[in-house]
Scaffold this motif. Sequence first.
Motif, short mmCIF file in Angstrom:
data_model
loop_
_atom_site.label_atom_id
_atom_site.label_comp_id
_atom_site.label_asym_id
_atom_site.label_seq_id
_atom_site.Cartn_x
_atom_site.Cartn_y
_atom_site.Cartn_z
N VAL A 20 114.33 38.57 -3.31
CA VAL A 20 114.73 39.26 -2.09
C VAL A 20 113.61 39.09 -1.06
N LEU A 21 113.93 38.42 0.05
CA LEU A 21 112.95 38.22 1.13
C LEU A 21 113.00 39.41 2.08
N GLU A 22 111.95 40.20 2.05
CA GLU A 22 111.93 41.44 2.83
C GLU A 22 111.75 41.19 4.31
N LYS A 98 119.29 37.98 2.84
CA LYS A 98 117.90 38.11 2.40
C LYS A 98 117.72 37.74 0.93
N ILE A 99 118.82 37.35 0.27
CA ILE A 99 118.75 36.95 -1.14
C ILE A 99 118.58 35.44 -1.23
N MET A 100 117.61 34.99 -2.00
CA MET A 100 117.41 33.56 -2.23
C MET A 100 117.36 33.29 -3.72
N ALA A 101 118.13 32.30 -4.14
CA ALA A 101 118.17 31.95 -5.56
C ALA A 101 116.78 31.54 -6.05
N PHE A 102 116.53 31.75 -7.32
CA PHE A 102 115.23 31.47 -7.93
C PHE A 102 114.78 30.04 -7.64
N ASN A 103 115.62 29.06 -7.94
CA ASN A 103 115.26 27.66 -7.73
C ASN A 103 115.10 27.31 -6.25
N ASN A 180 111.41 41.67 -7.88
CA ASN A 180 111.71 40.37 -7.28
C ASN A 180 111.69 40.40 -5.75
N ILE A 181 110.98 41.36 -5.17
CA ILE A 181 110.93 41.49 -3.71
C ILE A 181 109.70 40.76 -3.17
N ILE A 182 109.93 39.81 -2.27
CA ILE A 182 108.85 39.05 -1.63
C ILE A 182 108.60 39.65 -0.25
N ARG A 194 102.53 36.34 -7.56
CA ARG A 194 102.11 37.72 -7.80
C ARG A 194 103.23 38.57 -8.41
N LEU A 195 104.46 38.02 -8.45
CA LEU A 195 105.58 38.71 -9.07
C LEU A 195 105.76 38.33 -10.55
N ALA A 196 104.90 37.45 -11.05
CA ALA A 196 105.01 37.01 -12.44
C ALA A 196 104.71 38.16 -13.41
N CYS A 197 105.43 38.17 -14.53
CA CYS A 197 105.23 39.18 -15.58
C CYS A 197 104.24 38.64 -16.60
#
Length: 331
Positions: A20-22, A98-103, A180-182, A194-197
């Motif tokens: 999600v691109l904020e 504002k939603i972008m697929a992972f790839n 998953n918010i950027i 920075r969103l990596a688990c």
Amino acid sequence: MTNYTEILYKNSTANISEFVLEGFPGIPAEYYGLVGTFFLFIFLILACGNIFILVFVAYEKSLQKPTYIIICNLAISDLGFGTTILPRIIAKYWMSKKIMAFNSCFTQMVFVHLFGACTSFLLALMALDRFVAICNPLRYPVLIKNSNIVLLCSVLWVGNLVWLGLITAYALSVPYCGPNIIHHCYCDYSSITRLACADITAIKATSTSIAMTVLWGPLFYIIFSYVAIISSVTKISNKEGRYKTFLTCTPQLFIICLYYLPRSFMYIASAVGYNFETNLRIAMIIMYSLFPALINPFIYCFKTKEIKDTLIKKFKQRQVKVNKKIYNNAT
């Protein structure tokens, strides 16, 4: 119980499917249309200016020289960067996308950094062109040929794509399970990783060292080359000759300052631990990312003597044809 724990662990480490691109979090929804229109205006100017440079140099045979091959590569990089991020920003504020697929996010990230890295090295190549032209003019026709510049530009594009592929694979090797918010308008390496688990210390250290090399490696060479250029120019006895020689460097110096100064400021501020407010940080990044790409075509046209003279000549020729046509119709 054991099976349930294993299932829970697998689910928690599974990659998320989208980001999600904020964007700018402080902008009220009623201003989204205005923001989208502003970015559309920026995109149209950026695209028209850089496409004009590419078409004009391709059409005008007298400009197909090493310097202008570099300028065309810079125009491609600027156009590519704008095309990579601006349509998505416009869609967010006009259509709430504002939603972008992972790839897709990772793909955008690769192109964002590819065009940024290529611009940095192309500016160094432009400095090399001026360095040889002023400090070693007799060897310029031998060293700086169209074929050599095309080869060097090709190496820059391919080399940057290779190392970006490697660090992207490195980033993809860790799980992304949420959040998953950027907090940005587009996907970039630091925002994604920075969103990596997982522990990203090694990834962060690697990406930071590469970023510093890409930014400051060319910059140090540029500083060295322009110190040598200024030293050579001051040795010219003729005042008018000094002025004309230095004038050939002013467009490149202006472009270099636009690109490197704000980026270096942001990197240094981040290194010393100074954190900007989110909206201000995003606005600064957008400004220093887009402003050079937006203004470069105008610098080429009005500050580069050969392009300016060619444009004036074409305009006068067209004016003569129009006047002749009007005269013929009148008689």
